[in-house]
Design a protein around this motif. Sequence first.
Motif, PDB file in Angstrom:
ATOM      1  N   MET A   1       0.391  -1.013   0.134  1.00 16.25           N
ATOM      2  CA  MET A   1      -0.011  -0.216  -0.271  1.00 16.25           C
ATOM      3  C   MET A   1       0.739   1.310  -0.022  1.00 16.25           C
ATOM      4  N   SER A   2       0.256   2.288  -0.397  1.00 13.17           N
ATOM      5  CA  SER A   2       1.035   3.576  -0.941  1.00 13.17           C
ATOM      6  C   SER A   2       0.540   4.757  -0.223  1.00 13.17           C
ATOM      7  N   TYR A   3       1.181   5.809   0.057  1.00 12.04           N
ATOM      8  CA  TYR A   3       0.264   6.624   0.299  1.00 12.04           C
ATOM      9  C   TYR A   3       0.207   7.715  -0.842  1.00 12.04           C
ATOM     10  N   ILE A   4      -0.939   8.488  -0.913  1.00 15.62           N
ATOM     11  CA  ILE A   4      -1.606   9.024  -2.089  1.00 15.62           C
ATOM     12  C   ILE A   4      -1.766  10.353  -1.574  1.00 15.62           C
ATOM     13  N   LEU A   5      -1.918  11.544  -2.416  1.00 12.52           N
ATOM     14  CA  LEU A   5      -1.780  13.085  -2.313  1.00 12.52           C
ATOM     15  C   LEU A   5      -4.092  12.686  -2.397  1.00 12.52           C
ATOM     16  N   PRO A   6      -4.132  13.179  -1.448  1.00  3.36           N
ATOM     17  CA  PRO A   6      -5.977  13.014  -0.842  1.00  3.36           C
ATOM     18  C   PRO A   6      -6.530  14.472  -2.006  1.00  3.36           C
ATOM     19  N   SER A   7      -7.877  14.068  -1.957  1.00  2.00           N
ATOM     20  CA  SER A   7      -8.297  15.135  -3.073  1.00  2.00           C
ATOM     21  C   SER A   7      -9.089  16.569  -2.043  1.00  2.00           C
ATOM     22  N   LEU A   8      -9.317  17.459  -3.142  1.00  2.00           N
ATOM     23  CA  LEU A   8      -9.475  18.663  -1.735  1.00  2.00           C
ATOM     24  C   LEU A   8     -11.256  18.455  -1.892  1.00  2.00           C
ATOM     25  N   SER A   9     -11.679  18.393  -1.028  1.00  2.00           N
ATOM     26  CA  SER A   9     -13.126  18.905  -1.232  1.00  2.00           C
ATOM     27  C   SER A   9     -13.811  20.133  -0.947  1.00  2.00           C
ATOM     28  N   TYR A  10     -13.532  21.153  -1.654  1.00  3.22           N
ATOM     29  CA  TYR A  10     -13.641  22.237  -2.282  1.00  3.22           C
ATOM     30  C   TYR A  10     -12.715  22.781  -3.688  1.00  3.22           C
ATOM     31  N   ASN A  11     -12.573  23.812  -4.515  1.00  5.23           N
ATOM     32  CA  ASN A  11     -12.196  24.472  -5.545  1.00  5.23           C
ATOM     33  C   ASN A  11     -10.870  25.133  -4.894  1.00  5.23           C
ATOM     34  N   TYR A  12      -9.474  25.775  -5.755  1.00  5.08           N
ATOM     35  CA  TYR A  12      -8.354  25.874  -5.166  1.00  5.08           C
ATOM     36  C   TYR A  12      -9.182  27.371  -4.938  1.00  5.08           C
ATOM     37  N   ASP A  13      -9.939  28.033  -5.305  1.00  4.58           N
ATOM     38  CA  ASP A  13     -10.617  28.870  -4.949  1.00  4.58           C
ATOM     39  C   ASP A  13     -11.705  29.483  -4.115  1.00  4.58           C
ATOM     40  N   ALA A  14     -11.359  28.136  -3.276  1.00  2.59           N
ATOM     41  CA  ALA A  14     -12.353  28.667  -2.447  1.00  2.59           C
ATOM     42  C   ALA A  14     -12.005  29.589  -0.968  1.00  2.59           C
ATOM     43  N   LEU A  15     -11.276  28.986  -1.024  1.00  3.56           N
ATOM     44  CA  LEU A  15     -11.149  29.907  -0.088  1.00  3.56           C
ATOM     45  C   LEU A  15     -10.497  31.651  -0.131  1.00  3.56           C
ATOM     46  N   GLU A  16     -10.868  32.283  -0.899  1.00  3.59           N
ATOM     47  CA  GLU A  16     -10.242  33.339  -1.660  1.00  3.59           C
ATOM     48  C   GLU A  16     -11.290  34.855  -0.837  1.00  3.59           C
ATOM     49  N   PRO A  17     -10.787  35.673   0.003  1.00  2.00           N
ATOM     50  CA  PRO A  17     -10.066  35.928  -1.096  1.00  2.00           C
ATOM     51  C   PRO A  17      -8.333  36.155   0.138  1.00  2.00           C
ATOM     52  N   TYR A  18      -9.340  34.858   0.834  1.00  2.14           N
ATOM     53  CA  TYR A  18      -8.186  34.765   2.555  1.00  2.14           C
ATOM     54  C   TYR A  18      -6.594  33.811   2.005  1.00  2.14           C
ATOM     55  N   PHE A  19      -7.185  33.221   1.637  1.00  2.00           N
ATOM     56  CA  PHE A  19      -5.770  31.742   0.477  1.00  2.00           C
ATOM     57  C   PHE A  19      -6.613  32.473  -0.625  1.00  2.00           C
ATOM     58  N   ASP A  20      -5.237  32.352  -1.558  1.00  2.83           N
ATOM     59  CA  ASP A  20      -5.684  32.939  -3.070  1.00  2.83           C
ATOM     60  C   ASP A  20      -5.302  31.471  -4.042  1.00  2.83           C
ATOM     61  N   GLU A  21      -5.806  31.523  -4.541  1.00  3.69           N
ATOM     62  CA  GLU A  21      -6.177  30.229  -5.464  1.00  3.69           C
ATOM     63  C   GLU A  21      -4.745  29.884  -5.901  1.00  3.69           C
ATOM     64  N   LYS A  22      -3.748  30.493  -6.473  1.00  8.52           N
ATOM     65  CA  LYS A  22      -2.488  29.894  -7.160  1.00  8.52           C
ATOM     66  C   LYS A  22      -1.306  29.472  -6.262  1.00  8.52           C
ATOM     67  N   THR A  23      -1.648  30.185  -4.631  1.00  9.01           N
ATOM     68  CA  THR A  23      -0.709  29.015  -3.699  1.00  9.01           C
ATOM     69  C   THR A  23      -1.387  28.178  -3.487  1.00  9.01           C
ATOM     70  N   MET A  24      -2.822  28.290  -3.474  1.00  9.60           N
ATOM     71  CA  MET A  24      -3.557  26.894  -2.814  1.00  9.60           C
ATOM     72  C   MET A  24      -2.979  25.482  -3.799  1.00  9.60           C
ATOM     73  N   LYS A  25      -2.966  26.121  -5.181  1.00  9.08           N
ATOM     74  CA  LYS A  25      -2.887  24.597  -6.166  1.00  9.08           C
ATOM     75  C   LYS A  25      -1.314  24.347  -6.195  1.00  9.08           C
ATOM     76  N   ILE A  26      -0.339  25.277  -5.918  1.00 12.27           N
ATOM     77  CA  ILE A  26       1.028  24.552  -5.910  1.00 12.27           C
ATOM     78  C   ILE A  26       1.266  24.233  -3.981  1.00 12.27           C
ATOM     79  N   HIS A  27       0.426  25.130  -3.600  1.00  9.03           N
ATOM     80  CA  HIS A  27       0.287  24.048  -2.191  1.00  9.03           C
ATOM     81  C   HIS A  27       0.086  22.977  -2.118  1.00  9.03           C
TER      82      HIS A  27
END
Length: 208
Positions: A1-27
């Motif tokens: 068994m290998s670990y996998i990157l968990p999917s987010l339950s929201y879009n990368y822009d869902a936390l705007e304007p507090y956490f920006d979409e570009k940072t969330m996606k790269i992060h």
Amino acid sequence: MSYILPSLSYNYDALEPYFDEKTMKIHHTKHHQTYVDNTNDILKDFPEFSKLEIEDLIQNLNKIPLVKRTFLRNNAGGHANHSMFWKGLKIGTELQGQLKSAIERDFVSVENFKQVFEKTALTHFGSGWAWLILTSNDKLVVISTSNQDNPLMGNLVSNIFGYPILGLDLWEHAYYLKYENRRQEYIQAFWSVINWDEAAKRFAKKTF
């Protein structure tokens, strides 16, 4: 068994304007993916550990040979920390119930808790995390850890072992594209994106 990157339950822009979409996606897709890949790579030599849940794995690092332990500590810690971090983000939830009562019990008030958390996060030198943890004597405490260390690692990283209720990533990659060197603004923005419902679930788990 290998670990996998968990999917987010929201879009990368869902936390705007507090956490920006570009940072969330790269992060999420770059930084977190690297921690997952590196963890899987090192565990090829220790397949019995790859069967553990990631929070169980980081509590058993002392069973890994010292020559490999630091690398696994950094990367498995990064996977554990970020997996929790993503679940703990959401706009519009409210601190209430038993968790709120416990915060008021241990910090006098919610406002004082926020001040303690902000000071801990702001004064932490370099990369790391700020945490609200539940200790083995059922007390809420605010601490910080360096790099990708996690309170579940216990004596391996500090003299405080605790179950993390919420955590804030203090690495520059988590905020620099939007906030540049203004860490304090990033820390204050955190209050607007905490998923208090998820934090309440972790608090109710009370694994001690």
